[in-house]
Design a protein around this motif. Sequence first.
Motif, mmCIF file in Angstrom:
data_model
loop_
_atom_site.group_PDB
_atom_site.id
_atom_site.type_symbol
_atom_site.label_atom_id
_atom_site.label_comp_id
_atom_site.label_asym_id
_atom_site.label_seq_id
_atom_site.Cartn_x
_atom_site.Cartn_y
_atom_site.Cartn_z
ATOM 1 N N LYS A 166 0.830 -1.215 0.000
ATOM 2 C CA LYS A 166 0.000 0.000 0.000
ATOM 3 C C LYS A 166 0.859 1.257 0.000
ATOM 4 O O LYS A 166 0.587 2.225 -0.716
ATOM 5 N N VAL A 167 1.939 1.245 0.794
ATOM 6 C CA VAL A 167 2.764 2.444 0.951
ATOM 7 C C VAL A 167 3.661 2.688 -0.252
ATOM 8 O O VAL A 167 3.853 3.836 -0.676
ATOM 9 N N THR A 168 4.214 1.618 -0.827
ATOM 10 C CA THR A 168 5.191 1.779 -1.917
ATOM 11 C C THR A 168 4.572 1.661 -3.307
ATOM 12 O O THR A 168 5.170 2.101 -4.288
ATOM 13 N N GLY A 169 3.405 1.028 -3.389
ATOM 14 C CA GLY A 169 2.823 0.764 -4.696
ATOM 15 C C GLY A 169 3.422 -0.442 -5.385
ATOM 16 O O GLY A 169 3.118 -0.720 -6.544
ATOM 17 N N HIS A 170 4.297 -1.187 -4.662
ATOM 18 C CA HIS A 170 4.944 -2.375 -5.215
ATOM 19 C C HIS A 170 4.690 -3.575 -4.313
ATOM 20 O O HIS A 170 4.484 -3.427 -3.111
ATOM 21 N N ALA A 171 4.754 -4.773 -4.885
ATOM 22 C CA ALA A 171 4.620 -5.989 -4.099
ATOM 23 C C ALA A 171 5.754 -6.068 -3.085
ATOM 24 O O ALA A 171 6.860 -5.561 -3.309
ATOM 25 N N TYR A 172 5.497 -6.727 -1.968
ATOM 26 C CA TYR A 172 6.520 -6.837 -0.922
ATOM 27 C C TYR A 172 7.791 -7.482 -1.455
ATOM 28 O O TYR A 172 8.911 -7.110 -1.076
ATOM 29 N N GLY A 173 7.656 -8.455 -2.376
ATOM 30 C CA GLY A 173 8.824 -9.124 -2.943
ATOM 31 C C GLY A 173 9.682 -8.176 -3.753
ATOM 32 O O GLY A 173 10.921 -8.259 -3.720
ATOM 33 N N THR A 174 9.040 -7.273 -4.479
ATOM 34 C CA THR A 174 9.789 -6.282 -5.260
ATOM 35 C C THR A 174 10.624 -5.404 -4.344
ATOM 36 O O THR A 174 11.801 -5.106 -4.626
ATOM 37 N N GLU A 175 10.040 -4.987 -3.230
ATOM 38 C CA GLU A 175 10.761 -4.128 -2.291
ATOM 39 C C GLU A 175 11.893 -4.881 -1.592
ATOM 40 O O GLU A 175 12.963 -4.320 -1.342
ATOM 41 N N ILE A 176 11.684 -6.159 -1.259
ATOM 42 C CA ILE A 176 12.770 -6.943 -0.663
ATOM 43 C C ILE A 176 13.928 -7.080 -1.640
ATOM 44 O O ILE A 176 15.100 -6.937 -1.259
ATOM 45 N N ARG A 177 13.613 -7.345 -2.902
ATOM 46 C CA ARG A 177 14.683 -7.459 -3.902
ATOM 47 C C ARG A 177 15.443 -6.152 -4.052
ATOM 48 O O ARG A 177 16.680 -6.128 -4.109
#
Length: 392
Positions: A214-225
Motif C-alpha cells: 500500500k505504501v510503496t505501490g509495489h509488491a513486498y517481494g519487489t521491495e525486498i529485492r
Amino acid sequence: MTEHKRRALGGALTLAVVVGLTAAAPHGGDPASRDVAAETARGADHARLRALVHRLTTVDGGPGALLEVRGGRATTVLTGGVADVRTQAPVRPGSRFRIGSMTKPFVATVLLQLVGEGRVALDAPVERYLPGVVRGHGNDGRKITVRQLLQHTSGLPDILDHLRPGDVLKDPLAHHDLRDLVDIALAHPPTFEPGTGWRYSNTGYLLLGMVIEKVTGHAYGTEIRRRVIAPLGLRDTYVPGDSGRIPGPHPRGYARTGKDAPLVDVTAINPTVAGPAGSMISSGTDVNRFLDALVRGRLLRPAQQREMTRTRPTGNSDGRAYGLGLESRPLPCGGRYWGHTGDMLGYETAAGATADGRRQATVMVNVDPGGSDAQSDDMKAAVRTALCGDRR
C-alpha cells in the motif's frame, strides 16, 4: 506437540567445505604451542557440529541436513544424509532451500526502512494503511499498531491455526491471495487484547506485506529485492511469487503426513500460501550474509536498528526474546545471538549471528518438523554450538 517416531535414514556425514585463513599468532609466548591449542579447539568444535548434523539425519529422522558457519574470512559447510530419498543423492554444499519464517526479518527490514523514510509510523494503527481490512470477530485494526504486528503482540489469530498442511497438499500449486488468507484468520476471535500478551502470529506478517504494498505501490517481494537482495548481492535468494520451483541446486523437500507415515515429496509448492510470513528461498551463504549485515547495522538507520532489537520476553523456557522481526536467544558461552527459525512444508531452518558480527550460522533439514520438537531443538543446538565455536 506430539513426539514422532524417528526414521533412521543413511546419515553418512561429510565435512563438505572448509575454506579460510589461519590468523597469525599474537606476539609473545610460543606460536607453535598456541597453534596446536587453537587447532585442537577447532577440531573439538567440528566434532561437536558433526555429531549434531549426524543426529539430525539419524535419531531425528531428517533425510538430509546442511550447516554453514561463517566466521571472519573462514566458512565451514557440513552436510549429512541425502537430498533425495529415491536416488540417495547427497546434500550438496551451496544448496538452496525454502527458509520459511526466516522471511520475516527480510519483511521487517523493509518495513523499518520505510519507517526511517517517514512513510510508515511504528505506533500508528494498522487502519491508517489498510482501512477496513482488520475487522470482525473482535479483531480491530484501529486498536492494533504496526509495531504490534512486527512483534507478535497484536493478539490476531494465527492463519496456521486455521489452514492445515493437509488442506494445502490437496492442491499444492494453487495460488493464495494475501487478503483471502487474512480473511480466513480474521474469521476467528483474537487470542488477547492488543499489546497485553505475546503469541506468534503469521497473520501479522501477511498484513505487513499488504502495508508495504500500500505504501510503496509495489509488491513486498519487489521491495525486498530492491532494498535487501540487490544491495547485498544475495545470489541465491528469491521471493518466488507463484513459482513452485526452487532454482539451482537444492534438496527435495519432504513432509510427514502422520505418525509412521511415509515421507511425501512436497518440493513443488506454490509459496503464496506463506507469502510475506514465509515464502522465501535462500542458501546458508546468503542467510549468513544477510544476518551479518543486519546485526551490524548496514541495512537500517540507527534509530530503526534500536527499535528492531528492543525485545520483549516470549515466555519460552529457553530464554527467547522477540524484537521487531528478529529474535534473540542466550548462548551457552555467554551473551545472546540474533536470528530466526523457519518452517515451510518440506524444510526447516534455523539461523543466528553474534551481535559483534564475529560468527553466523545457518542449518537446514529437508523435512518439516511434523510436530516433533527434537529436530527443532537439535537445529537450535547446532546454531548455538557453531556461534560459540571454541569459546567454552
